[in-house]
Motif scaffolding. Structure first.
Motif, PDB file in Angstrom:
ATOM      1  N   LYS A   1       0.858   1.124  -8.597  1.00  0.00           N
ATOM      2  CA  LYS A   1      -0.532   0.972  -7.781  1.00  0.00           C
ATOM      3  C   LYS A   1      -0.953   0.978  -6.442  1.00  0.00           C
ATOM      4  CE  LYS A   1      -0.313  -1.316 -12.204  1.00  0.00           C
ATOM      5  NZ  LYS A   1       0.092  -2.512 -12.872  1.00  0.00           N
ATOM      6  N   LEU A   2      -2.264   1.525  -5.935  1.00  0.00           N
ATOM      7  CA  LEU A   2      -3.093   0.945  -5.196  1.00  0.00           C
ATOM      8  C   LEU A   2      -3.237  -0.269  -4.345  1.00  0.00           C
ATOM      9  CD1 LEU A   2      -3.974   3.351  -2.437  1.00  0.00           C
ATOM     10  CD2 LEU A   2      -6.061   3.136  -3.661  1.00  0.00           C
ATOM     11  N   GLY A   3      -3.299  -0.333  -3.546  1.00  0.00           N
ATOM     12  CA  GLY A   3      -3.658  -1.796  -3.042  1.00  0.00           C
ATOM     13  C   GLY A   3      -2.562  -2.903  -1.807  1.00  0.00           C
ATOM     14  N   ASP A   4      -3.270  -3.975  -2.283  1.00  0.00           N
ATOM     15  CA  ASP A   4      -2.212  -5.212  -1.619  1.00  0.00           C
ATOM     16  C   ASP A   4      -0.783  -4.669  -1.724  1.00  0.00           C
ATOM     17  OD1 ASP A   4      -1.179  -7.482  -0.230  1.00  0.00           O
ATOM     18  OD2 ASP A   4      -2.929  -8.706  -0.916  1.00  0.00           O
ATOM     19  N   PRO A   5       0.092  -5.034  -0.749  1.00  0.00           N
ATOM     20  CA  PRO A   5       1.749  -4.410  -0.798  1.00  0.00           C
ATOM     21  C   PRO A   5       2.263  -5.678  -0.865  1.00  0.00           C
ATOM     22  CG  PRO A   5       1.338  -4.438   1.330  1.00  0.00           C
ATOM     23  CD  PRO A   5      -0.004  -4.309   0.969  1.00  0.00           C
ATOM     24  N   GLU A   6       1.906  -7.497  -0.967  1.00  0.00           N
ATOM     25  CA  GLU A   6       1.730  -8.274  -1.632  1.00  0.00           C
ATOM     26  C   GLU A   6       1.941  -8.523  -2.266  1.00  0.00           C
ATOM     27  OE1 GLU A   6       3.084 -11.209   0.815  1.00  0.00           O
ATOM     28  OE2 GLU A   6       2.929 -10.139   2.544  1.00  0.00           O
ATOM     29  N   LYS A   7       0.589  -7.434  -3.556  1.00  0.00           N
ATOM     30  CA  LYS A   7       0.458  -7.925  -5.198  1.00  0.00           C
ATOM     31  C   LYS A   7       1.240  -6.657  -5.492  1.00  0.00           C
ATOM     32  CE  LYS A   7      -3.510 -10.793  -5.023  1.00  0.00           C
ATOM     33  NZ  LYS A   7      -4.722 -10.652  -4.579  1.00  0.00           N
ATOM     34  N   GLY A   8       2.062  -6.022  -4.565  1.00  0.00           N
ATOM     35  CA  GLY A   8       3.284  -4.827  -5.669  1.00  0.00           C
ATOM     36  C   GLY A   8       2.657  -3.380  -4.779  1.00  0.00           C
ATOM     37  N   GLY A   9       1.346  -3.546  -4.466  1.00  0.00           N
ATOM     38  CA  GLY A   9       0.468  -2.904  -3.854  1.00  0.00           C
ATOM     39  C   GLY A   9       0.949  -1.436  -3.006  1.00  0.00           C
ATOM     40  N   LEU A  10       0.427  -0.189  -3.325  1.00  0.00           N
ATOM     41  CA  LEU A  10       0.746   1.262  -2.412  1.00  0.00           C
ATOM     42  C   LEU A  10       0.040   1.074  -1.169  1.00  0.00           C
ATOM     43  CD1 LEU A  10       2.246   3.965  -4.555  1.00  0.00           C
ATOM     44  CD2 LEU A  10       4.201   2.106  -3.242  1.00  0.00           C
ATOM     45  N   GLY A  11       0.369   1.465  -0.113  1.00  0.00           N
ATOM     46  CA  GLY A  11      -0.492   2.387   0.701  1.00  0.00           C
ATOM     47  C   GLY A  11      -1.057   3.079   0.903  1.00  0.00           C
TER      48      GLY A  11
END
Length: 281
Positions: free
Chosen positions: A99-109
């Motif tokens: 999933k796209l998004g905040d790396p702190e929440k498991g997201g990807l750049g």
């Protein structure tokens, strides 16, 4: 391919591609047919076990290397990691897509997310182009009489005419169209349990621009990954409907989820297909 109801009935070795959004019943139908001499070809299974097997394992190893205990065991070859992908468990494929998004929440750049999206696109094209070979294997090696291609929900996003031609030349394409209630159920399910999705790159860029503006965010790393999936899913769903329909109009046929729900066995499915062919002749 286009057939009359009679030609379909007389077709000794039936080969069908099921097209539609994930959750409309493609895999449930394929599982029913599997019990009655149909080879079940899962596009997502082929993607995970053949074309994305190494990238998926690399992703899992990267996660394991962040745990000191596992890191030392991996570096010393004391343990090894294998995928356990089955037709009924495709979680490793979904997890790799991410999933796209905040790396702190498991997201990807954005760059990594797009890289994985493109890997998935190429893998899905390859898996669909493997269908003719597996039709041959299904009969010659495994002794199945018929063949059902359980295609992924993102098939309509590939924008690859040669791949669609391969499927149309070797299988009858059946688009399972969700009714309004089923559409809302799928959207509600995505809200309750947001799963990774495949997006066409141009469409993803459009969504991102709108989402960041609406949410008053400055960059991708501020995105809540689950929130973006919840927000984007209905828009993705609606964008896919005309794409599915265009494929069915040119290469195949359309049946509804209402009709599919009435199917209890192979005989009922075959009667439904004949009815659909007569209706759309």
């Amino acid at each position: 391919m286009k057939l009359s109801a009679k030609a379909f009935k007389d077709w000794d070795n039936k080969c069908i591609t099921l097209l539609g959004m994930s959750g409309v019943g493609k895999t449930r139908l394929a599982a029913k047919l599997r019990k009655r001499n149909w080879f079940h070809y899962s596009g997502d299974y082929r993607i995970g076990t053949r074309y994305l097997d190494e990238p998926i394992l690399d992703h899992i190893k990267q996660q394991a290397m962040q745990v000191p205990f596992l890191r030392e065991l991996l570096r010393s070859d004391s343990i090894y990691i294998l995928n356990n992908i089955t037709v009924d468990n495709l979680q490793p494929v979904s997890s790799f897509l991410g999933k796209l998004g905040d790396p702190e929440k498991g997201g990807l750049g954005l760059k990594e997310f797009k890289r994985r999206q493109e890997l998935h696109r190429q893998a899905e094209i390859a898996a669909m182009r493997d269908v003719p070979g597996f039709i041959h294997k299904a009969g010659e090696i495994y002794g199945y009489r018929h063949f059902v291609n359980d295609a992924g929900g993102s098939l309509c996003e590939l924008e690859d005419a040669p791949t669609l031609k391969v499927l149309a030349d070797h299988t009858m394409i059946l688009y399972i169209k969700a009714n309004e209630k089923d559409e809302q159920d799928l959207i509600h399910r995505a809200e309750e349990d947001p799963k990774p999705l495949y997006y066409r790159e141009a469409f993803l860029d459009e969504l991102l621009e709108i989402y960041l503006r609406e949410k008053k965010l400055s960059y991708v790393a501020q995105i809540d990954p689950d929130d973006f999936v919840r927000w984007s899913f209905p828009r993705l769903f609606q964008s896919r409907i005309p794409r599915y329909q265009a494929i069915a109009d040119q290469h195949g046929y359309t049946l509804s989820t209402d009709e599919l729900k009435e199917v209890r066995d192979e005989a009922g499915f075959l009667r439904l297909v004949e009815k659909v062919l007569e209706r759309q002749a």
